[in-house]
Write a protein that holds these residues in place. Structure first.
Motif, PDB file in Angstrom:
ATOM      1  N   ALA A 118      -7.349 -27.703  29.003  1.00 31.79           N
ATOM      2  CA  ALA A 118      -8.788 -27.430  29.007  1.00 31.79           C
ATOM      3  C   ALA A 118      -9.066 -25.939  28.806  1.00 31.79           C
ATOM      4  O   ALA A 118      -9.993 -25.558  28.071  1.00 31.79           O
ATOM      5  CB  ALA A 118      -9.404 -27.917  30.319  1.00 31.79           C
ATOM      6  N   ILE A 119      -8.275 -25.094  29.447  1.00 30.88           N
ATOM      7  CA  ILE A 119      -8.443 -23.645  29.281  1.00 30.88           C
ATOM      8  C   ILE A 119      -8.127 -23.241  27.847  1.00 30.88           C
ATOM      9  O   ILE A 119      -8.859 -22.456  27.225  1.00 30.88           O
ATOM     10  CB  ILE A 119      -7.529 -22.886  30.269  1.00 30.88           C
ATOM     11  N   HIS A 120      -7.037 -23.778  27.298  1.00 31.71           N
ATOM     12  CA  HIS A 120      -6.651 -23.456  25.924  1.00 31.71           C
ATOM     13  C   HIS A 120      -7.748 -23.848  24.941  1.00 31.71           C
ATOM     14  O   HIS A 120      -8.040 -23.112  23.982  1.00 31.71           O
ATOM     15  CB  HIS A 120      -5.343 -24.171  25.570  1.00 31.71           C
ATOM     16  N   GLU A 121      -8.369 -24.989  25.170  1.00 31.34           N
ATOM     17  CA  GLU A 121      -9.420 -25.464  24.282  1.00 31.34           C
ATOM     18  C   GLU A 121     -10.704 -24.665  24.443  1.00 31.34           C
ATOM     19  O   GLU A 121     -11.416 -24.384  23.474  1.00 31.34           O
ATOM     20  CB  GLU A 121      -9.682 -26.949  24.557  1.00 31.34           C
ATOM     21  N   ARG A 122     -10.996 -24.284  25.668  1.00 28.12           N
ATOM     22  CA  ARG A 122     -12.272 -23.616  25.953  1.00 28.12           C
ATOM     23  C   ARG A 122     -12.340 -22.218  25.358  1.00 28.12           C
ATOM     24  O   ARG A 122     -13.371 -21.819  24.821  1.00 28.12           O
ATOM     25  CB  ARG A 122     -12.468 -23.526  27.474  1.00 28.12           C
ATOM     26  N   PHE A 123     -11.255 -21.457  25.425  1.00 20.82           N
ATOM     27  CA  PHE A 123     -11.283 -20.061  25.004  1.00 20.82           C
ATOM     28  C   PHE A 123     -10.538 -19.875  23.679  1.00 20.82           C
ATOM     29  O   PHE A 123      -9.430 -19.357  23.632  1.00 20.82           O
ATOM     30  CB  PHE A 123     -10.687 -19.160  26.092  1.00 20.82           C
ATOM     31  N   GLN A 124     -11.180 -20.334  22.614  1.00 22.52           N
ATOM     32  CA  GLN A 124     -10.643 -20.159  21.282  1.00 22.52           C
ATOM     33  C   GLN A 124     -11.415 -19.052  20.551  1.00 22.52           C
ATOM     34  O   GLN A 124     -12.609 -18.856  20.807  1.00 22.52           O
ATOM     35  CB  GLN A 124     -10.740 -21.454  20.492  1.00 22.52           C
ATOM     36  N   PRO A 125     -10.750 -18.333  19.639  1.00 27.48           N
ATOM     37  CA  PRO A 125     -11.453 -17.269  18.907  1.00 27.48           C
ATOM     38  C   PRO A 125     -12.637 -17.836  18.131  1.00 27.48           C
ATOM     39  O   PRO A 125     -12.574 -18.960  17.603  1.00 27.48           O
ATOM     40  CB  PRO A 125     -10.387 -16.726  17.959  1.00 27.48           C
ATOM     41  N   VAL A 126     -13.706 -17.080  18.079  1.00 29.56           N
ATOM     42  CA  VAL A 126     -14.881 -17.486  17.296  1.00 29.56           C
ATOM     43  C   VAL A 126     -14.597 -17.234  15.829  1.00 29.56           C
ATOM     44  O   VAL A 126     -14.157 -16.139  15.443  1.00 29.56           O
ATOM     45  CB  VAL A 126     -16.128 -16.690  17.743  1.00 29.56           C
ATOM     46  N   ALA A 127     -14.826 -18.246  15.022  1.00 27.28           N
ATOM     47  CA  ALA A 127     -14.555 -18.111  13.592  1.00 27.28           C
ATOM     48  C   ALA A 127     -15.454 -17.041  12.977  1.00 27.28           C
ATOM     49  O   ALA A 127     -16.662 -16.980  13.256  1.00 27.28           O
ATOM     50  CB  ALA A 127     -14.763 -19.458  12.899  1.00 27.28           C
TER      51      ALA A 127
END
Length: 347
Positions: free
Chosen positions: A336-345
């Motif tokens: 969930a953490i990995h999915e939540r904090f992804q770079p903004v395209a």
């Protein structure tokens, strides 16, 4: 205001009720049963209690003792009605918590004066309590604002180092949350979890002191370059140490120790096992896992399962097994953490 009258004599109770009306200060609650009056006082909010001494069952002294035994009723003004000759009863009542006395037969002028004094005392208590509550809330808000400003400054400072690496702020956000997750699973207090959460993003702040030709080199570093790169742990510690802030103090420890390895083969001091500060052992797991799963100019990101396998294989050598178990034991939260904090395209 709530004025409670307790007397088993209906005539006396009616007289007290009429006198209370002259106070024009609130609502009278009359009880001929002392036990019922006590229960009302414990469940509601009395502002003044007037209780007779001589009553069947629960007498005035026992009533006072039981009321004062409740900490939230310790300061409620209380008048006891006694006869002139009952001097010892007055002494006992004072020791039990009575504030003042009314003498039988009741004198209306005295009743009104003493009751008004007690109600004025109560108003002062309530005003002071409201003031204290307001001040506590203001302090809480001010403290929260300071914490938020410190947190914002820390993350911006951390991103400054990451932009030289280069990377985005999503890395420091993910590894900070991973670190807090591990700390929680290891049983650290909520305060310690929060301090680590704010300190972890500064783990690589020392990279601001690493030359670009080493920091930004796309290929593998040679041995001299590797030694230069490893110096970022010492530089980070020197930048952060000596601060009065608990967060920066812990960040200094993290910066210096997060590249130590559990088997003693890490740097800068070659510490092993529990000699490595716990914060460093926690951040090591969080940082390496996120580095493996993050795309860099010189590598493709590993899959989450491959990175998980690396942690399992390196448990006991690179990483503290307890920290690895804590991390992998909450795998759904990791995802969930990995999915939540992804770079903004970027557009």
């Amino acid at each position: 205001m709530n004025i409670v009258l307790v007397d088993d004599n209906p005539v006396n109770l009616a007289l007290l009720g009429e006198l209370v009306k002259q106070l024009d200060a609130g609502q009278a609650h009359a009880f001929s049963d002392a036990d019922a009056a006590l229960q009302w006082c414990l469940q509601q909010d009395p502002d003044l209690v007037i209780v007779d001494y001589m009553m069947p069952g629960l007498n005035g002294l026992e009533f006072i003792k039981r009321l004062r035994a409740e900490s939230s009723r310790a300061d409620v003004p209380l008048l006891m009605v006694t006869a002139n000759a009952e001097v010892q009863v007055r002494y006992d009542a004072l020791q039990s918590g009575a504030n003042d006395f009314l003498t039988k037969p009741l004198d209306p002028v005295e009743f009104l004066a003493r009751s008004r004094n007690m109600l004025a005392l109560r108003r002062g208590q309530l005003a002071l309590a409201m003031r204290a509550s307001w001040l506590a809330e203001e302090v809480r808000r001010a403290t929260q604002e300071i914490v938020e400003r410190e947190r914002d400054t820390i993350f911006r400072l951390s991103r400054a180092a990451e932009y030289r690496d280069p990377d985005t702020g999503s890395h420091v956000m993910r590894m900070a949350h991973y670190s807090k997750l591990i700390a929680r699973r290891l049983g650290l207090t909520s305060d310690d979890q929060d301090i680590l959460f704010r300190a972890a993003p500064m783990h690589d702040i020392g990279k601001v002191g690493i030359p670009d030709q080493v920091l930004l080199k796309p290929g593998r570093l040679d041995q001299p370059e590797l030694e230069v790169m490893r110096d970022h742990a010492r530089i980070g510690h020197e930048i952060l140490q000596g601060s009065p802030s608990p967060v920066l103090q812990q960040a200094a420890v993290v910066a210096l120790s997060h590249h130590e390895k559990f088997d003693g083969s890490g740097y800068p001091h070659g510490l092993a096992g529990k000699k490595i500060p716990l914060q460093g052992r926690i951040v090591a797991v969080a940082d390496v896992f996120d580095a493996l799963t993050t795309e860099r100019p010189y590598k493709r990101p590993w899959s989450l399962e491959k990175a998980r396998g690396y942690l399992e294989e390196s448990s006991g050598s690179h990483f503290d097994p307890d920290c690895v178990d804590a991390f992998l034991g909450a795998w759904d939260e990791v995802l969930a953490i990995h999915e939540r904090f992804q770079p903004v395209a970027q557009v």
